[in-house]
Design a protein around this motif. Structure first.
Motif, PDB file in Angstrom:
ATOM      1  N   VAL A 160     -20.247  49.428  14.758  1.00 42.62           N
ATOM      2  CA  VAL A 160     -19.528  50.230  15.743  1.00 42.62           C
ATOM      3  C   VAL A 160     -19.574  51.706  15.363  1.00 42.62           C
ATOM      4  O   VAL A 160     -19.794  52.577  16.221  1.00 42.62           O
ATOM      5  N   ALA A 161     -19.405  52.003  14.094  1.00 48.52           N
ATOM      6  CA  ALA A 161     -19.397  53.402  13.654  1.00 48.52           C
ATOM      7  C   ALA A 161     -20.763  54.056  13.907  1.00 48.52           C
ATOM      8  O   ALA A 161     -20.845  55.187  14.395  1.00 48.52           O
ATOM      9  N   VAL A 162     -21.829  53.319  13.597  1.00 43.04           N
ATOM     10  CA  VAL A 162     -23.170  53.864  13.810  1.00 43.04           C
ATOM     11  C   VAL A 162     -23.396  54.095  15.302  1.00 43.04           C
ATOM     12  O   VAL A 162     -23.871  55.158  15.721  1.00 43.04           O
ATOM     13  N   LEU A 163     -23.013  53.102  16.110  1.00 42.42           N
ATOM     14  CA  LEU A 163     -23.208  53.242  17.550  1.00 42.42           C
ATOM     15  C   LEU A 163     -22.356  54.386  18.108  1.00 42.42           C
ATOM     16  O   LEU A 163     -22.787  55.096  19.023  1.00 42.42           O
ATOM     17  N   ALA A 164     -21.167  54.555  17.557  1.00 38.82           N
ATOM     18  CA  ALA A 164     -20.318  55.665  18.009  1.00 38.82           C
ATOM     19  C   ALA A 164     -21.018  56.991  17.751  1.00 38.82           C
ATOM     20  O   ALA A 164     -21.008  57.901  18.602  1.00 38.82           O
ATOM     21  N   GLY A 165     -21.664  57.082  16.589  1.00 44.97           N
ATOM     22  CA  GLY A 165     -22.404  58.302  16.280  1.00 44.97           C
ATOM     23  C   GLY A 165     -23.528  58.533  17.281  1.00 44.97           C
ATOM     24  O   GLY A 165     -23.719  59.644  17.796  1.00 44.97           O
TER      25      GLY A 165
END
Lengths: 451, 479
Positions: free
Chosen positions: A203-208
């Motif tokens: 999720v964090a990577v996709l948020a970036g």
């Protein structure tokens, strides 16, 4: 009427022989230009393969230019080291009396500095010897490579972002801003969302990526719908992103409650990219993602319909439009994809091992360095990867150069800038090395294209 | 020619002027040596006046003070040269307001003010009406009488025969022969191509079927938001060729672009086999069975950096068998390209060669091959043979007629009257955004020429001056 072409028999056969001639003419231009140049009047001798290879190498193809640009940058860097060191400079004041002093002092300074650059980025023989006799672990041997890869990973992403836009005819100066928004969203997802490990990281990577996509979409749609030039808009959005980050860090819920200075809470460990070689080495999974991204961009550009559209729009938007390709849609897509890549580069900065919390300078200069990386990599995906590795190595080695040889880290920045300047001016490099003025200088056009 | 004018450097050989070898480092050297050039694409600044354009590059300052331009002197020079060679231009007119024929005259005046002895005219007639061409030839004759030498480059055999004293034929960068103006057109064409060519288009009478393209009351603006197409009605039937004749810039480009969905339709309708297609995206129009050869191949027709194979699928890359979902099928693209190259006689070193390395004629064949390789209802070819060698012209014409014979409705737009007359079953003449007349291909050239100048035989349609009257008065002066 006499047949104008003496070597052909009947006029009927003319087209065939003409086609042949054209084929020869087209296929042989390279060879012809290289072999006939030295002695144009003599009948063309059959050149040996090695000779042909050398000729082509020296015909200033862009690979040679790239390599020679590196050499030139290193030479100019050496000069800068010498004149910025007062002790060495002093030896030059009596150079006529004892030239050996000046030369040996210069050599010692320069060779040590570059040796440290190498030891800090690629391989340190002392660490290797230490590992053999047991005084340090294997980690010390791999430490330089680890550092290089750590610095290179985000640059691969931003370099790809700029290169992709370039191929589509857009000059994305905004990788910096897109990376900034990317780092913000990645960090927020990293410390605000309570998610299980694995999913949290995803999720964090996709948020970036989403943050970068958003920041790329804005100039993209402005360009497509309103004709606003992307260079202006991306530069402006860089400022917006930077100051938004500065403002956001000190807000309640974001700022680290135990600190008074501008630093956010740390990203949960569940959202951090795993380290590849144990906790002592900083290299993390970001570099794997970077290689994957390189492959994906290469596929996208060369093997997909979208890439076909993108390259067509980049090379000739009028013809693309006439062929039914939506130029506006393609511009938006280019900027979104470019933004995604830059956003991923940004997330590397906070999900990787360089930092785990937002600070005003958390993205460093990766967006702007990305432009240099893209140019150095000749806007080709795998070229970008290599260029990013080089820049990563310069940074990693620069750290050691600074602490061991006392050469300031800024010299590395100067080196990077020099390399790119030389690459952007192939005519200069060729003039310096007396390269044949053959085709070569295509890079200039790729530079001018974005405008 | 660009070498002669100093724009390119020769790799080998030398240039002799008055028997002396000449080294040209740039156009200024050429001008200094008395060589002037009128380019195919005019090198004028559109927003400058005639006088300003003429002094550009040789700016005179007032009393030698830097920064103060001597416009008066430039005007005087223009007037002088116009007077001497009978080339009437208004020094204060702004270039973009002038018709192309007059713009070209400005280019000639510009060259003459530099005191040239040798004037190079590169394809000067491509943009002119038959009447304007006639005037240009008159100007060239008077320059010749004044002792100037002229190098006149053209693809058009008739003009060469009309004006030249000596003819040199160049093919693939080599002089292949010289001829006298008495040589027949066929002889010249054979020299240019290297074999015998047929100059007339062979075709049987058309057998028109149902209407395919119907245009009614079409209104379109050009890029400057100026009305370009002003109420055009057209019908093209299956199995016939409609030729659209007219001097460039009378709305033909905009008409076609509007049909193709490349330009917004402001009023009126466009129907393809009964379906309204105005407002459709270009892709949808192409998919509906419309083939399109744009008039400017290097701008709109091809991506020069792309390979021949890629250009051959430029508008069908996402269709099977070339694309499946998001993926391209390079093998299918290459093998289809090889077939097309064979079938359309495209002379290229390989399917992977960048299309920009091909000659103009072969580039055009790539476009024609692309567009004629799928089932079509309507085929639109704009200036299909502009800047194309005679051999390729012959080939392209035969493919167009073949397409008609298989029952496709064909529209050929050309500023080349011979081409329209040769190909068309009916000829629509456009003037100032309207169809000023539809005539049969047997109509005398002069009549069509007059229509192109806005003068319809029965009514004095051109009441508002413009190129027609301008041309008339100028030729009177010269007579």
């Amino acid at each position: 009427m006499t047949n104008p072409n003496p070597q052909s028999g009947s006029p009927d056969k003319e087209p065939a022989s003409e086609a042949q001639a054209a084929q020869n003419a087209l296929g042989n231009t390279e060879r012809a230009s290289t072999t006939t140049a030295p002695k144009p009047s003599e009948p063309e001798p059959k050149p040996s393969l090695g000779r042909l290879f050398l000729d082509n190498l020296w015909a200033a193809n862009t690979f040679t230019v790239t390599l020679l640009s590196l050499v030139l940058a290193v030479v100019v860097g050496a000069v800068l080291m010498i004149i910025s060191d007062p002790d060495v400079l002093h030896t030059y004041s009596y150079i006529t009396a004892r030239p050996s002093d000046a030369f040996s002092a210069s050599w010692t300074l320069v060779s040590e500095a570059y040796a440290n650059l190498f030891k800090g980025s690629v391989f340190d023989p002392e660490a290797f010897a230490g590992w053999l006799n047991g005084s340090n672990g294997w980690q010390a041997v791999l430490a330089p490579i680890s550092e290089t890869l750590t610095y290179a990973a985000p640059l691969v992403f931003t370099g790809l972002a700029v290169a992709l836009a370039f191929r589509g005819g857009l000059f994305n100066i905004g990788a910096q801003g897109q990376a900034t928004i990317g780092v913000i969203l990645a960090a927020l997802a990293g410390f605000l969302l309570p998610l299980p490990p694995g999913l949290h990281l995803l999720v964090a990577v996709l948020a970036g990526a989403l943050g970068g996509a958003l920041w790329g979409f804005i100039p993209g749609i402005l360009k497509a719908r309103a004709g606003a030039h992307e260079v202006i808009n991306t530069i402006m959005l860089n400022y917006v992103a930077t100051y938004f980050l500065t403002w956001l860090i000190v807000q309640n819920g974001v700022q680290d409650p135990k600190r008074t200075d501008a630093i956010s809470k740390a990203v949960d460990t569940s959202a951090q990219l795993p380290r590849l070689l144990g906790d002592n080495l900083r290299v993390h999974a970001g570099i794997l993602l970077a290689v994957l991204a390189t492959w994906a961009v290469a596929w996208l550009l060369n093997r997909s319909t979208l890439g076909f559209e993108l390259r067509a729009v980049g090379a000739n938007p009028d013809a693309a439009r006439t062929a039914g390709i939506s130029v506006t849609r393609t511009y938006i897509l280019i900027m979104v994809f470019s933004g995604i890549l830059a956003g991923l580069g940004g997330s590397n900065m906070v999900l990787g091992s360089t930092a785990s919390a937002l600070t005003p300078l958390v993205v460093a200069q990766i967006g702007f360095d990305g432009i240099l990386v893209a140019l150095l990599g000749r806007v080709k995906p795998w070229g970008v990867l290599l260029a990013a590795l080089l820049f990563g190595a310069l940074q990693a080695g620069g750290n050691r150069m600074q602490s061991y040889s006392g050469i300031s880290l800024e010299l590395v920045t100067v080196l990077q800038a020099l390399i790119v300047i030389f690459i952007a001016a192939p005519a200069l490099v060729k003039a310096i090395f007396q390269l044949r003025a053959a085709r070569a200088a295509r890079l200039q056009t790729s530079l001018a294209k974005g405008w | 020619m660009n070498v002669l004018y100093g724009l390119y450097q020769p790799d080998e050989g030398e240039i002799l002027v008055d028997g002396k070898p000449l080294k040209l480092k740039g156009p200024s050297d050429a001008i200094g040596a008395g060589i002037g050039m009128v380019h195919q694409h005019f090198m004028l600044v559109p927003v400058f006046t005639v006088a300003e354009n003429i002094m550009l590059g040789a700016e005179q300052t007032r009393g030698g003070i830097a920064g103060f331009l001597d416009r008066r002197r430039a005007r005087r020079e223009v007037a002088e040269v116009s007077e001497r060679y009978n080339l009437r231009v208004d020094p204060d007119a702004v270039i973009e307001d002038l018709p192309v024929g007059i713009q070209q005259r400005v280019e000639i005046v510009k060259a003459l003010t530099r005191d040239v002895d040798l004037l190079i005219l590169d394809e000067p007639t491509a943009v002119l009406t038959p009447q304007e061409t006639e005037e240009l030839l008159t100007v060239m004759r008077s320059l010749k009488a004044a002792g100037k030498s002229i190098v006149f480059i053209t693809h058009k055999l008739g003009e060469v025969k009309a004006i030249a004293d000596r003819i040199t034929v160049i093919r693939r960068g080599k002089t292949v022969g010289t001829a006298s103006p008495e040589a027949s057109r066929d002889e010249l064409a054979a020299l240019m191509v290297g074999r015998n060519v047929r100059l007339t288009v062979d075709k049987s009478p058309a057998t028109p079927g149902d209407p395919v393209l119907e245009v009614a009351g079409l209104v379109v603006d050009d890029d400057r938001q100026i009305r370009a197409v002003d109420g055009v009605d057209l019908t093209v039937r299956a199995g016939e060729v409609l030729g659209v004749a007219g001097v460039q810039g009378n709305g033909q480009t905009e008409l076609i672009e509007a049909i193709m969905g490349l330009r917004p339709v402001l009023a009126g309708t466009v129907s393809l086999a009964g379906d309204r297609i105005d407002g459709w995206k270009t892709k949808k129009v192409l998919r509906a069975g419309v083939g399109y050869v744009p008039e400017d191949r290097s701008v709109d027709g091809l991506v020069k950096e792309f390979s021949v194979a890629e250009n051959l699928v430029l508008d069908i890359y996402d269709r099977p068998p070339f694309g499946a979902g998001l993926a391209l099928k390079p093998d299918a693209i290459t093998s289809s390209a090889k077939e097309r190259i064979e079938q359309f006689d495209v002379r290229t070193s390989s399917a992977d060669a960048p299309v920009g390395t091909l000659s103009g004629g072969n580039q055009q064949k790539v476009i024609v091959a692309r567009e004629l390789s799928r089932p079509l209802k309507l085929f639109i070819a704009a200036q299909p043979t502009r800047g194309v060698d005679v051999g390729s012209i012959e080939f392209i014409h035969s493919r167009i007629v073949h397409e008609r014979d298989v029952g496709t409705a064909v529209v050929v737009v050309s500023s080349e009257l011979d081409e329209v007359i040769g190909l068309a079953d009916r000829i629509a003449v456009m003037y100032r955004g309207r169809i000023i007349g539809v005539v049969g291909p047997d109509t005398p050239r002069e009549e069509i020429g007059l229509l192109m100048a806005g003068i319809s035989p029965d009514a004095a349609a051109a009441t508002d001056g413009g190129p027609a009257t301008d041309a008339g008065s100028a030729s009177e002066d010269e007579a």
